[in-house]
Design a protein around this motif. Structure first.
Motif, mmCIF file in Angstrom:
data_model
loop_
_atom_site.group_PDB
_atom_site.id
_atom_site.type_symbol
_atom_site.label_atom_id
_atom_site.label_comp_id
_atom_site.label_asym_id
_atom_site.label_seq_id
_atom_site.Cartn_x
_atom_site.Cartn_y
_atom_site.Cartn_z
ATOM 1 N N ALA A 198 0.808 -1.219 0.000
ATOM 2 C CA ALA A 198 0.000 0.000 0.000
ATOM 3 C C ALA A 198 0.842 1.270 0.000
ATOM 4 O O ALA A 198 0.386 2.325 -0.442
ATOM 5 C CB ALA A 198 -0.927 -0.002 1.211
ATOM 6 N N TYR A 199 2.091 1.182 0.477
ATOM 7 C CA TYR A 199 2.924 2.378 0.601
ATOM 8 C C TYR A 199 3.962 2.533 -0.510
ATOM 9 O O TYR A 199 4.722 3.509 -0.504
ATOM 10 C CB TYR A 199 3.660 2.355 1.951
ATOM 11 N N ARG A 200 4.004 1.613 -1.459
ATOM 12 C CA ARG A 200 5.098 1.632 -2.427
ATOM 13 C C ARG A 200 5.080 2.847 -3.339
ATOM 14 O O ARG A 200 6.122 3.275 -3.827
ATOM 15 C CB ARG A 200 5.073 0.348 -3.253
ATOM 16 N N GLN A 201 3.904 3.435 -3.582
ATOM 17 C CA GLN A 201 3.816 4.616 -4.441
ATOM 18 C C GLN A 201 3.647 5.902 -3.621
ATOM 19 O O GLN A 201 3.134 6.897 -4.107
ATOM 20 C CB GLN A 201 2.655 4.457 -5.426
ATOM 21 N N THR A 202 4.099 5.870 -2.399
ATOM 22 C CA THR A 202 4.003 7.031 -1.505
ATOM 23 C C THR A 202 5.417 7.511 -1.173
ATOM 24 O O THR A 202 6.406 6.883 -1.570
ATOM 25 C CB THR A 202 3.284 6.642 -0.206
ATOM 26 N N PRO A 203 5.551 8.624 -0.442
ATOM 27 C CA PRO A 203 6.886 9.083 -0.043
ATOM 28 C C PRO A 203 7.702 8.027 0.692
ATOM 29 O O PRO A 203 8.939 8.054 0.645
ATOM 30 C CB PRO A 203 6.572 10.271 0.874
ATOM 31 N N ILE A 204 7.036 7.072 1.345
ATOM 32 C CA ILE A 204 7.764 6.019 2.042
ATOM 33 C C ILE A 204 8.478 5.121 1.041
ATOM 34 O O ILE A 204 9.626 4.716 1.250
ATOM 35 C CB ILE A 204 6.818 5.198 2.940
ATOM 36 N N GLY A 205 7.833 4.832 -0.061
ATOM 37 C CA GLY A 205 8.486 4.055 -1.102
ATOM 38 C C GLY A 205 9.693 4.774 -1.655
ATOM 39 O O GLY A 205 10.741 4.163 -1.939
ATOM 40 N N GLN A 206 9.579 6.084 -1.821
ATOM 41 C CA GLN A 206 10.704 6.886 -2.304
ATOM 42 C C GLN A 206 11.858 6.870 -1.311
ATOM 43 O O GLN A 206 13.033 6.794 -1.701
ATOM 44 C CB GLN A 206 10.231 8.315 -2.555
ATOM 45 N N LEU A 207 11.522 6.943 -0.026
ATOM 46 C CA LEU A 207 12.556 6.912 1.004
ATOM 47 C C LEU A 207 13.305 5.592 0.981
ATOM 48 O O LEU A 207 14.543 5.559 1.091
ATOM 49 C CB LEU A 207 11.936 7.133 2.384
ATOM 50 N N ARG A 208 12.596 4.496 0.807
ATOM 51 C CA ARG A 208 13.240 3.187 0.739
ATOM 52 C C ARG A 208 14.222 3.139 -0.433
ATOM 53 O O ARG A 208 15.323 2.607 -0.319
ATOM 54 C CB ARG A 208 12.188 2.082 0.594
ATOM 55 N N ASP A 209 13.815 3.721 -1.568
ATOM 56 C CA ASP A 209 14.678 3.734 -2.747
ATOM 57 C C ASP A 209 15.954 4.548 -2.492
ATOM 58 O O ASP A 209 17.043 4.150 -2.904
ATOM 59 C CB ASP A 209 13.930 4.306 -3.955
ATOM 60 N N ILE A 210 15.789 5.675 -1.820
ATOM 61 C CA ILE A 210 16.941 6.531 -1.525
ATOM 62 C C ILE A 210 17.937 5.801 -0.624
ATOM 63 O O ILE A 210 19.149 5.821 -0.853
ATOM 64 C CB ILE A 210 16.477 7.841 -0.859
ATOM 65 N N LEU A 211 17.427 5.158 0.419
ATOM 66 C CA LEU A 211 18.307 4.471 1.365
ATOM 67 C C LEU A 211 19.085 3.335 0.712
ATOM 68 O O LEU A 211 20.216 3.038 1.103
ATOM 69 C CB LEU A 211 17.493 3.926 2.543
ATOM 70 N N LYS A 212 18.476 2.716 -0.270
ATOM 71 C CA LYS A 212 19.104 1.554 -0.913
ATOM 72 C C LYS A 212 19.908 1.918 -2.160
ATOM 73 O O LYS A 212 20.474 1.041 -2.813
ATOM 74 C CB LYS A 212 18.033 0.518 -1.263
ATOM 75 N N ASP A 213 19.967 3.208 -2.511
ATOM 76 C CA ASP A 213 20.676 3.641 -3.718
ATOM 77 C C ASP A 213 22.123 4.000 -3.382
ATOM 78 O O ASP A 213 22.388 5.050 -2.776
ATOM 79 C CB ASP A 213 19.962 4.856 -4.319
ATOM 80 N N PRO A 214 23.095 3.176 -3.793
ATOM 81 C CA PRO A 214 24.494 3.447 -3.454
ATOM 82 C C PRO A 214 25.060 4.670 -4.164
ATOM 83 O O PRO A 214 26.121 5.191 -3.788
ATOM 84 C CB PRO A 214 25.216 2.169 -3.912
ATOM 85 N N ALA A 215 24.385 5.141 -5.190
ATOM 86 C CA ALA A 215 24.869 6.304 -5.940
ATOM 87 C C ALA A 215 24.605 7.616 -5.203
ATOM 88 O O ALA A 215 25.174 8.651 -5.553
ATOM 89 C CB ALA A 215 24.218 6.344 -7.322
ATOM 90 N N ARG A 216 23.737 7.585 -4.217
ATOM 91 C CA ARG A 216 23.418 8.805 -3.466
ATOM 92 C C ARG A 216 24.432 8.979 -2.334
ATOM 93 O O ARG A 216 24.295 8.407 -1.261
ATOM 94 C CB ARG A 216 21.994 8.732 -2.915
ATOM 95 N N THR A 217 25.438 9.777 -2.595
ATOM 96 C CA THR A 217 26.499 9.987 -1.615
ATOM 97 C C THR A 217 26.193 11.217 -0.770
ATOM 98 O O THR A 217 26.050 12.320 -1.311
ATOM 99 C CB THR A 217 27.860 10.192 -2.318
ATOM 100 N N PRO A 218 26.086 11.078 0.531
ATOM 101 C CA PRO A 218 25.828 12.235 1.394
ATOM 102 C C PRO A 218 26.944 13.269 1.285
ATOM 103 O O PRO A 218 28.106 12.936 0.998
ATOM 104 C CB PRO A 218 25.781 11.626 2.797
ATOM 105 N N GLY A 219 26.614 14.523 1.549
ATOM 106 C CA GLY A 219 27.599 15.584 1.405
ATOM 107 C C GLY A 219 28.407 15.886 2.648
ATOM 108 O O GLY A 219 29.434 16.565 2.578
ATOM 109 N N GLY A 220 27.967 15.389 3.802
ATOM 110 C CA GLY A 220 28.642 15.739 5.051
ATOM 111 C C GLY A 220 29.911 14.948 5.300
ATOM 112 O O GLY A 220 29.952 13.729 5.112
ATOM 113 N N ASP A 221 30.957 15.645 5.749
ATOM 114 C CA ASP A 221 32.239 15.023 6.078
ATOM 115 C C ASP A 221 32.284 14.791 7.592
ATOM 116 O O ASP A 221 32.331 15.758 8.363
ATOM 117 C CB ASP A 221 33.378 15.947 5.654
ATOM 118 N N PRO A 222 32.264 13.543 8.049
ATOM 119 C CA PRO A 222 32.228 13.286 9.500
ATOM 120 C C PRO A 222 33.439 13.844 10.245
ATOM 121 O O PRO A 222 33.319 14.250 11.404
ATOM 122 C CB PRO A 222 32.149 11.760 9.600
ATOM 123 N N GLN A 223 34.599 13.896 9.590
ATOM 124 C CA GLN A 223 35.785 14.434 10.250
ATOM 125 C C GLN A 223 35.637 15.931 10.497
ATOM 126 O O GLN A 223 35.974 16.451 11.561
ATOM 127 C CB GLN A 223 37.026 14.159 9.402
#
Length: 278
Positions: A198-223
């Motif tokens: 029921a949630y696959r075509q909602t923002p939750i589905g989009q969030l799942r895709d983002i979390l599992k996409d290795p090409a999306r590199t966060p911009g923050g430097d932990p150091q």
């Protein structure tokens, strides 16, 4: 040389904080769930790194570890509540056990760490409590309801606590980082709630895709984030909320502006529920 207590130093921002502090000659008392994950740090800094095994879900074990840290270090300049993780997915898809673990780790444990540290810090007449939150402590995304619950609760507690402890010379900093190049997303994607059709075509589905996409590199430097946190700890004019990352800055600006606009739009209607003067 300063003394720091940090929860969760085996990876991510906690690891970056510990490495930076130890490299500059400070002492660190860190908690981990598995000692072997910091064996390299322990070997390199045997005299200045002190460790305790602690699973933050076991809230009742926190106080003894904090007391031990003060006994070992003598005094502590900064107490950092760093350990935490993200639990994502539709609220109805999460198990009660997942919910309890999220709140125990991200909210109850930091509260207990602070409560345990305060008698020691009051006796010192100094020190800083640092809570690692997220821009998600004030802004929200669908699919992260329980994570937001833990971070909004964390911020509410430490915001009020700052007012309680200021008379004793104790400072409080709530850190609000954006997405960083740590293992946070990988861990979150491995612990998602059940994938409901029921949630696959909602923002939750989009969030799942983002979390599992290795090409999306966060911009923050932990150091760099760790350095900013360390620098703020000794700054008497440090803000209550330390925003780290351009993404966090822009998201918080939008979220807070929208909330303030909604409140101000009700300036006339809000007063209609006031009691009428006799």
């Amino acid at each position: 040389m300063s003394n720091w207590f940090i929860t969760g130093i085996s990876s991510g921002l906690g690891r970056a904080l510990a490495e930076t502090l130890l490299a500059r000659g400070d002492r660190v008392f860190g908690t981990v769930r598995a000692i072997e994950r910091v064996a390299d740090l322990r070997a390199h800094y045997p005299d200045r790194l002190h460790l305790a095994t602690l699973d933050l879900r076991a809230t009742e074990a926190v106080r003894a570890v904090v007391d031990d840290a003060f006994a070992v270090l003598g005094s502590i300049d900064a107490v950092v509540n760093n350990a935490g993780y993200g639990l994502f997915g539709a609220a109805e898809s999460l198990t009660l056990e997942q919910i309890k673990d999220q709140l125990a780790t991200n909210l109850l444990a930091p509260i207990e760490v602070a409560r345990a540290a305060l008698p020691h810090l009051r006796q010192q007449g100094s020190g800083r409590l640092i809570a690692i939150s997220s821009y998600g402590g004030q802004a929200t995304h669908g699919g992260a309801s329980l994570y937001h619950a833990s971070k909004w609760g964390l911020e509410g507690f430490f915001d009020a606590l700052a007012q309680e402890v200021a008379p004793f010379g104790i400072g409080v900093t709530i850190v609000e980082p954006g997405a960083a190049r740590t293992g946070f997303r990988a861990a979150a994607s491995a612990a998602l709630g059940v994938d409901l059709d029921a949630y696959r075509q909602t923002p939750i589905g989009q969030l799942r895709d983002i979390l599992k996409d290795p090409a999306r590199t966060p911009g923050g430097d932990p150091q760099r984030m760790a350095t900013a946190i360390i620098e703020s700890a000794s700054d008497e004019t440090a803000p209550l909320r330390l925003v780290l990352g351009s993404d966090a800055q822009s998201i918080l600006d939008r979220a807070l502006s929208a909330r303030l606009e909604q409140v101000r739009a009700q300036v006339e209607t809000a007063s209609r529920t006031d009691a009428v003067a006799a």
